[in-house]
Design an enzyme around this catalytic site. Structure first.
Site: not given
Length: 318
Positions: A137-139, A236
């Protein structure tokens, strides 16, 4: 860190005509295809005692012998970084990742990542591909992420993700007021001109996102989403594509939208929310050892809950 492994397997008649590396992947499912290919090339995986090439065809009935040294795939450094562990046993580790923590080292983030923390928590993970990390999962996205602790678990989890049987549910706050839920079925690939971004492109990989409305506000919507696929930045990109970008998304969000007559408190709260409002809240999968379905949940993080409260207050006073 390394360990010596030895294994033997018989090639079934039904595999006749298939490539050696393909058959090896089926017969030795605890190891990745790329690793098996390297062992075939090095002569550590033989066919009836003879070295062969990965692309050579098998006839059926041969004996595959594996005698290799399993070494750590990367020389990442363990680091004492606190982990919010939701679940752990001999096969799995489920983490509730905070915002700001990068999952895997890369250019610009060589250390202080989840991978570095995992190697400190469980040093044996050094022998697994990406230290057992099977999805990311993204930062600046928060929430649940599963890590494999054994080769058996790694193979099982990768298979579930590829077969789309793992369950993943996210919470998000998007800009704009949605009238209802729906599905986005659009391929995603690298942006044609901005190479650090993803985009909906005709030659991208298939990507499907389902969403439903949880709460509506004057200029925002709280939604839940489920993934059929796991493309980079999928939620996103898909939400921006249908003109409901995530609140706080610095890459895909565009200009901040403020409700007419917004109070100074709301304006300040929206401007201060500087990460995408996205949280991996539920994760479900079959346990690689027992085969039983397991599911975990992670509550909304404090900043996500706080912005929801501000949006509710704004709606109540509209």
């Amino acid at each position: 860190m390394s360990e010596q492994i030895q294994a033997r397997a018989q090639v079934a008649d039904e595999h006749a005509g298939q490539r050696l590396d393909q058959v090896a992947t089926e017969l030795f499912p605890d190891y990745s295809r790329s690793r098996l290919q390297s062992w075939i090339k090095s002569g550590e995986l033989t066919v009836d005692g003879q070295a062969r090439k990965p692309k050579e065809k098998v006839l059926g009935g041969e004996t595959l012998m594996l005698a290799a040294e399993l070494v750590a795939e990367e020389s990442w450094e363990p680091q004492a970084i606190a982990l919010n562990i939701v679940f752990e046993d001999q096969q799995l580790l489920v983490i509730n990742k905070p915002a700001g923590l990068v999952v895997h080292p890369a250019a610009g983030n060589r250390d202080s990542t989840l991978l570095n923390a995992l190697l400190h928590h469980a040093p044996a993970l050094a022998t697994l591909p990406r230290a057992g990390i099977v999805h990311r999962i993204d930062k600046d996205t928060t929430g649940l992420l599963v890590v494999a602790k054994t080769l058996k678990a790694h193979s099982a989890l990768v298979a579930q993700l590829q077969a789309k049987t793992a369950f993943r549910e996210y919470h998000a706050i998007v800009q704009g007021v949605m009238t209802g839920g729906g599905k986005v079925d659009q391929p995603i690939g690298r942006h044609p001109t901005q190479r650090t971004r993803q985009a909906v492109v005709h030659n991208g990989k298939p990507a499907v996102t389902h969403y439903r409305v949880e709460e509506r506000f004057r200029a925002h919507t709280h939604i839940r989403l489920q993934l059929e696929t796991g493309r980079t930045h999928q939620i996103r990109v898909h939400m921006a594509h249908i003109h409901y970008p995530l609140l706080g998304d610095q890459t895909y969000g565009g200009r901040l939208r403020l409700p007419k007559g917004a109070t100074p408190e709301l304006i300040e709260a929206l401007r201060q929310f500087r990460r995408q409002a996205l949280h991996a809240a539920r994760l479900g999968l079959e346990h690689p050892d027992s085969g039983e379905y397991c599911e975990w949940t992670a509550p909304l993080p404090e900043d996500f809950s706080a912005i929801l409260d501000v949006l509710r207050q704004d709606l109540a006073h509209a």
